[in-house]
Write a protein that holds these residues in place. Structure first.
Motif, short mmCIF file in Angstrom:
data_model
loop_
_atom_site.label_atom_id
_atom_site.label_comp_id
_atom_site.label_asym_id
_atom_site.label_seq_id
_atom_site.Cartn_x
_atom_site.Cartn_y
_atom_site.Cartn_z
N GLN A 65 0.70 -1.14 0.06
CA GLN A 65 0.11 0.00 0.05
C GLN A 65 0.67 1.23 0.15
OE1 GLN A 65 -2.60 -0.28 3.22
NE2 GLN A 65 -3.89 -1.91 2.44
N GLN A 66 0.34 2.28 -0.66
CA GLN A 66 1.29 3.64 -0.75
C GLN A 66 1.14 4.35 0.51
OE1 GLN A 66 2.98 4.43 -3.18
NE2 GLN A 66 3.66 6.53 -2.72
N LYS A 67 2.02 4.68 1.15
CA LYS A 67 2.25 5.33 2.63
C LYS A 67 2.10 6.70 2.29
CE LYS A 67 3.30 1.48 4.66
NZ LYS A 67 2.23 0.64 5.10
N ALA A 68 1.44 7.29 3.22
CA ALA A 68 1.19 8.79 2.92
C ALA A 68 2.50 9.62 3.27
CB ALA A 68 0.17 9.29 3.95
N LEU A 69 3.30 10.14 2.35
CA LEU A 69 4.33 10.87 2.73
C LEU A 69 4.36 12.48 2.64
CD1 LEU A 69 7.40 10.49 2.55
CD2 LEU A 69 7.68 10.79 0.13
N GLU A 70 4.64 13.03 3.74
CA GLU A 70 4.41 14.66 3.89
C GLU A 70 5.55 15.29 4.01
OE1 GLU A 70 1.99 17.19 6.98
OE2 GLU A 70 0.82 15.44 6.07
N THR A 71 5.67 16.64 3.50
CA THR A 71 6.94 17.18 3.53
C THR A 71 6.64 18.79 4.42
OG1 THR A 71 7.61 16.66 1.17
CG2 THR A 71 8.42 18.73 2.27
N ALA A 72 7.53 18.72 5.37
CA ALA A 72 7.28 19.75 6.30
C ALA A 72 8.57 20.74 6.19
CB ALA A 72 7.04 19.35 7.79
N LYS A 73 8.20 22.22 6.36
CA LYS A 73 9.43 23.00 6.48
C LYS A 73 9.31 23.64 8.04
CE LYS A 73 9.93 24.30 1.87
NZ LYS A 73 11.16 24.51 1.31
N ILE A 74 10.50 23.32 8.50
CA ILE A 74 10.32 23.97 10.25
C ILE A 74 11.72 25.11 10.23
CG2 ILE A 74 10.89 23.21 12.43
CD1 ILE A 74 10.34 20.09 11.36
N LYS A 75 11.10 26.01 10.82
CA LYS A 75 12.24 27.01 11.10
C LYS A 75 13.27 26.72 12.29
CE LYS A 75 8.98 30.68 9.67
NZ LYS A 75 7.96 31.36 10.32
N THR A 76 14.54 26.64 11.94
CA THR A 76 15.63 26.30 12.84
C THR A 76 16.53 27.59 12.84
OG1 THR A 76 16.55 25.09 10.91
CG2 THR A 76 15.28 24.09 12.70
N PRO A 77 16.11 28.74 13.49
CA PRO A 77 16.90 30.06 13.37
C PRO A 77 18.29 29.90 13.90
CG PRO A 77 15.27 30.18 14.87
CD PRO A 77 15.16 28.91 14.30
N ASN A 78 18.61 29.12 14.94
CA ASN A 78 19.85 28.85 15.38
C ASN A 78 20.66 28.01 15.04
OD1 ASN A 78 18.10 27.46 16.99
ND2 ASN A 78 19.60 27.31 18.81
N ALA A 79 20.23 27.20 13.92
CA ALA A 79 21.10 26.18 13.24
C ALA A 79 21.82 27.15 12.05
CB ALA A 79 20.40 25.04 12.55
N LEU A 80 23.00 27.29 12.25
CA LEU A 80 23.67 28.34 11.07
C LEU A 80 25.13 27.90 10.70
CD1 LEU A 80 22.91 31.70 13.11
CD2 LEU A 80 21.82 30.93 10.94
N CYS A 81 25.18 26.81 10.95
CA CYS A 81 26.75 26.16 10.33
C CYS A 81 26.68 24.78 9.87
CB CYS A 81 27.83 26.27 11.44
SG CYS A 81 27.76 25.28 12.85
N GLU A 82 27.72 24.21 9.43
CA GLU A 82 27.86 22.88 8.93
C GLU A 82 27.41 21.83 10.18
OE1 GLU A 82 27.50 20.16 6.07
OE2 GLU A 82 27.88 22.23 5.48
#
Length: 131
Positions: free
Chosen positions: A21-38
């Motif tokens: 059965q096809q699983k429900a795949l969802e895409t979300a954008k989350i703000k991560t403002p203090n993640a600023l480097c590799e």
């Protein structure tokens, strides 16, 4: 005729049952403002890939944004945000876990906490907004 119909139904049932059965795949954008480097990017991706149902993680530290593709029947957006917060970073409306934030390397901490990340810049204003 009945045997033909019975055979046809049997083949239809077994064929349908063999396809996943096809699983429900969802895409979300989350703000991560203090993640600023590799290093921040690597840490968040490592934490999120451990969650069952997370299929893809992309951290854009230039924008302060994390994009996650996940299966909705195995996890949810709140669990993903909590995992980001538990890794030491803010995730939308969920603040970073204090203990996890303390364990981050100094280079990954906020500027106001003595870290290496620069202060967040104010959004640029256009000349029409200044009037």
């Amino acid at each position: 005729m009945k045997q033909f119909l019975f055979t046809f139904l049997a083949i239809a049932v077994f064929t349908t049952a063999s396809f996943p059965q096809q699983k429900a795949l969802e895409t979300a954008k989350i703000k991560t403002p203090n993640a600023l480097c590799e290093a921040c990017k690597t840490r968040i991706e490592t934490y999120l890939k451990r969650i069952d149902g997370v299929r893809e993680v992309t951290v854009n530290f230039h924008r302060g944004e994390t994009t996650v593709k996940y299966l909705t029947d195995r996890t949810n957006i709140e669990e993903i945000k909590t995992a980001i917060a538990n890794s030491g970073y803010d995730a939308d409306d969920i603040p970073a876990n204090e203990e996890s934030y303390k364990r981050l390397p100094k280079t990954c901490k906020k500027f106001e906490d003595g870290g290496g990340h620069p202060k967040t810049k104010a959004p640029a204003t256009t000349p029409s907004e200044e009037q």
